[in-house]
Design a protein around this motif. Structure first.
Motif, PDB file in Angstrom:
ATOM      1  N   ALA A  29       0.837  -1.205   0.000  1.00  0.00           N
ATOM      2  CA  ALA A  29       0.000   0.000   0.000  1.00  0.00           C
ATOM      3  C   ALA A  29       0.870   1.253   0.000  1.00  0.00           C
ATOM      4  CB  ALA A  29      -0.893   0.005   1.229  1.00  0.00           C
ATOM      5  N   ASN A  92      -1.501  -7.769  -7.102  1.00  0.00           N
ATOM      6  CA  ASN A  92      -1.988  -6.432  -6.785  1.00  0.00           C
ATOM      7  C   ASN A  92      -3.316  -6.193  -7.494  1.00  0.00           C
ATOM      8  OD1 ASN A  92       0.386  -5.934  -5.437  1.00  0.00           O
ATOM      9  ND2 ASN A  92       1.331  -4.827  -7.122  1.00  0.00           N
ATOM     10  N   TYR A  94      -5.390  -2.796  -6.764  1.00  0.00           N
ATOM     11  CA  TYR A  94      -5.437  -1.679  -5.833  1.00  0.00           C
ATOM     12  C   TYR A  94      -6.858  -1.257  -5.483  1.00  0.00           C
ATOM     13  CZ  TYR A  94      -3.026   2.179  -3.510  1.00  0.00           C
ATOM     14  OH  TYR A  94      -2.507   3.033  -2.585  1.00  0.00           O
ATOM     15  N   PHE A  96      -9.130  -3.093  -4.563  1.00  0.00           N
ATOM     16  CA  PHE A  96      -9.601  -3.916  -3.451  1.00  0.00           C
ATOM     17  C   PHE A  96      -8.639  -3.910  -2.259  1.00  0.00           C
ATOM     18  CE2 PHE A  96     -11.914  -5.657  -7.074  1.00  0.00           C
ATOM     19  CZ  PHE A  96     -13.202  -5.666  -6.559  1.00  0.00           C
ATOM     20  N   GLY A  97      -7.624  -3.064  -2.290  1.00  0.00           N
ATOM     21  CA  GLY A  97      -6.727  -2.962  -1.153  1.00  0.00           C
ATOM     22  C   GLY A  97      -5.296  -2.759  -1.578  1.00  0.00           C
ATOM     23  N   GLY A  98      -4.491  -2.299  -0.630  1.00  0.00           N
ATOM     24  CA  GLY A  98      -3.119  -1.957  -0.937  1.00  0.00           C
ATOM     25  C   GLY A  98      -2.110  -3.043  -0.669  1.00  0.00           C
ATOM     26  N   ASN A  99      -2.563  -4.220  -0.199  1.00  0.00           N
ATOM     27  CA  ASN A  99      -1.600  -5.300   0.016  1.00  0.00           C
ATOM     28  C   ASN A  99      -1.753  -6.349  -1.065  1.00  0.00           C
ATOM     29  OD1 ASN A  99      -3.730  -7.163   0.759  1.00  0.00           O
ATOM     30  ND2 ASN A  99      -3.783  -6.163   2.758  1.00  0.00           N
ATOM     31  N   ILE A 102      -5.378  -9.804  -1.673  1.00  0.00           N
ATOM     32  CA  ILE A 102      -6.690  -9.234  -1.969  1.00  0.00           C
ATOM     33  C   ILE A 102      -7.616 -10.249  -2.634  1.00  0.00           C
ATOM     34  CG2 ILE A 102      -5.978  -6.823  -2.044  1.00  0.00           C
ATOM     35  CD1 ILE A 102      -6.330  -9.007  -5.176  1.00  0.00           C
ATOM     36  N   ALA A 105     -11.125 -10.271  -1.083  1.00  0.00           N
ATOM     37  CA  ALA A 105     -11.874  -9.039  -1.317  1.00  0.00           C
ATOM     38  C   ALA A 105     -12.301  -8.910  -2.774  1.00  0.00           C
ATOM     39  CB  ALA A 105     -11.035  -7.831  -0.907  1.00  0.00           C
ATOM     40  N   THR A 190     -15.439  -1.226  -4.428  1.00  0.00           N
ATOM     41  CA  THR A 190     -13.990  -1.179  -4.594  1.00  0.00           C
ATOM     42  C   THR A 190     -13.439  -0.087  -3.684  1.00  0.00           C
ATOM     43  OG1 THR A 190     -14.395   0.215  -6.546  1.00  0.00           O
ATOM     44  CG2 THR A 190     -13.953  -2.110  -6.934  1.00  0.00           C
ATOM     45  N   PRO A 193      -7.194   1.293  -1.231  1.00  0.00           N
ATOM     46  CA  PRO A 193      -6.285   0.974  -0.130  1.00  0.00           C
ATOM     47  C   PRO A 193      -6.831   1.449   1.200  1.00  0.00           C
ATOM     48  CG  PRO A 193      -5.496   2.888  -1.289  1.00  0.00           C
ATOM     49  CD  PRO A 193      -6.672   2.375  -2.081  1.00  0.00           C
ATOM     50  N   GLY A 194      -6.353   0.837   2.255  1.00  0.00           N
ATOM     51  CA  GLY A 194      -6.825   1.218   3.578  1.00  0.00           C
ATOM     52  C   GLY A 194      -6.225   2.504   4.087  1.00  0.00           C
TER      53      GLY A 194
END
Length: 326
Positions: A29, A92, A94, A96-99, A102, A105, A190, A193-194
């Motif tokens: 992230a 990746n 992005y 659905f999240g920065g790690n 995913i 998710a 969507t 990132p957190g």
């Protein structure tokens, strides 16, 4: 069922394609955006095993098989395929999240009523649904190297069709010099990132010069490992550009637009000194925070492991694409 001229390379013991589980976890992230800089570093490829949620993970890629022919002109002779299980949990996405974990998710991505609009400076604009895409364009399997800007790599067996078939179908006008790909985005599904500072330029967009899109290597994938594309890979259709860094491969594409000017793209808009518009794999051009001279190749095996490899100019595809940048 898929049909082959001979068994696909990823079914052979000596196959040279990155395992599917390894492919799914790519970028850390962003720690700060929009003028604040980015503090992320290359993540160590540790702690990801193909053992923990196997039943749950397998459901995400045990999808219907696709009919296709393997194109033997596209092989990777010096590296094995990445294991499917690995490629399906290390990537990746992005939106659905920065790690890189995913894959759960990403299952929220709605794909049932998908349409792909092809528009802009074209004489024959088109709108395709999934059946149209799979029936209009003969599907083939191509085994490509995959290189992330974060200096890890895989070998993957994509199923799809070359991008130049879309070009032929819509007949771009002379003024069309670039193409822009827009990915699915719904802020309720969507979340991104957190952690970030400032606004992010959703939806995710990427772009090419039209000459790049017309190159024989440029590919639209609708499947992988012989089956429909899993959601965490960017279902139901994504761009695959094996001579460029992976962030250029827009996922879950809903719109292709032919335009006259270079389009603004997601990562180039956020951090232009780290994510160029061209973004060709180049061992002699380091990222501002790490070298690109070597890469961690994720290959076969049940757990996430890697082998250090020398990075090849254009990811090994210089013979096919170097003339585009002469």
């Amino acid at each position: 069922m898929p049909f082959f001229d001979h068994p696909p390379a990823w079914q052979l013991k000596a196959a040279t394609v990155t395992a599917e589980t390894a492919y799914f976890t790519r970028r850390q992230a962003l720690k700060a955006l929009l003028g604040f800089g980015v503090a992320s570093t290359i993540l160590p490829l540790t702690g990801c095993k193909a053992g923990a949620p196997q039943d749950e993970l397998a459901k995400t890629y045990n999808l219907p098989a696709l009919p296709f022919r393997r194109n033997g002109a596209f092989e990777v002779g010096d590296r094995p395929l990445t294991t499917q299980n690995l490629a399906s949990q290390y990537n990746n996405f992005y939106e659905f999240g920065g790690n890189k974990s995913i894959w759960r998710a990403a299952q929220a991505l709605p794909t049932d009523e998908w349409t792909l609009e092809v528009t802009g400076l074209v004489n024959q604009p088109r709108t395709y649904n999934l059946d149209d895409l799979r029936k209009t364009f003969d599907l083939e399997e191509r085994i490509y190297r995959f290189r992330c800007v974060e200096a890890w790599s895989m070998v993957l067996p994509w199923v799809g069709f070359p991008m130049h078939k879309i070009i032929a179908a819509v007949d771009p006008q002379p003024a069309a010099k670039f193409v822009q790909f827009t990915s699915f985005y719904d802020q309720t599904l969507t979340p991104g990132p957190g952690f970030h500072l400032g606004g992010l330029p959703w939806p995710y967009r990427e772009g090419l010069r039209i000459e790049e899109m017309a190159n024989e290597l440029a590919f639209f994938a609708v499947g992988i490992y012989g089956k429909e594309l899993p959601k965490q890979h960017g279902a139901p259709i994504r761009a695959v550009l094996p001579w460029k860094y992976g962030f250029k491969g827009a996922k879950s594409i809903v719109k292709i637009e032919f335009v006259a000017e270079q389009p603004a793209t997601y990562w180039h808009t956020l951090i232009p000194n780290e994510y160029g518009f061209e973004a060709n794999v180049n061992p002699n051009k380091p990222h501002p925070r790490w070298s690109q001279a070597q890469e961690r190749f994720i290959g076969p095996g049940a757990t996430l492991d890697w082998e250090m490899k020398e990075t090849l100019p254009y990811n090994g595809y210089g013979e096919q694409v170097a003339h585009l940048y002469a």
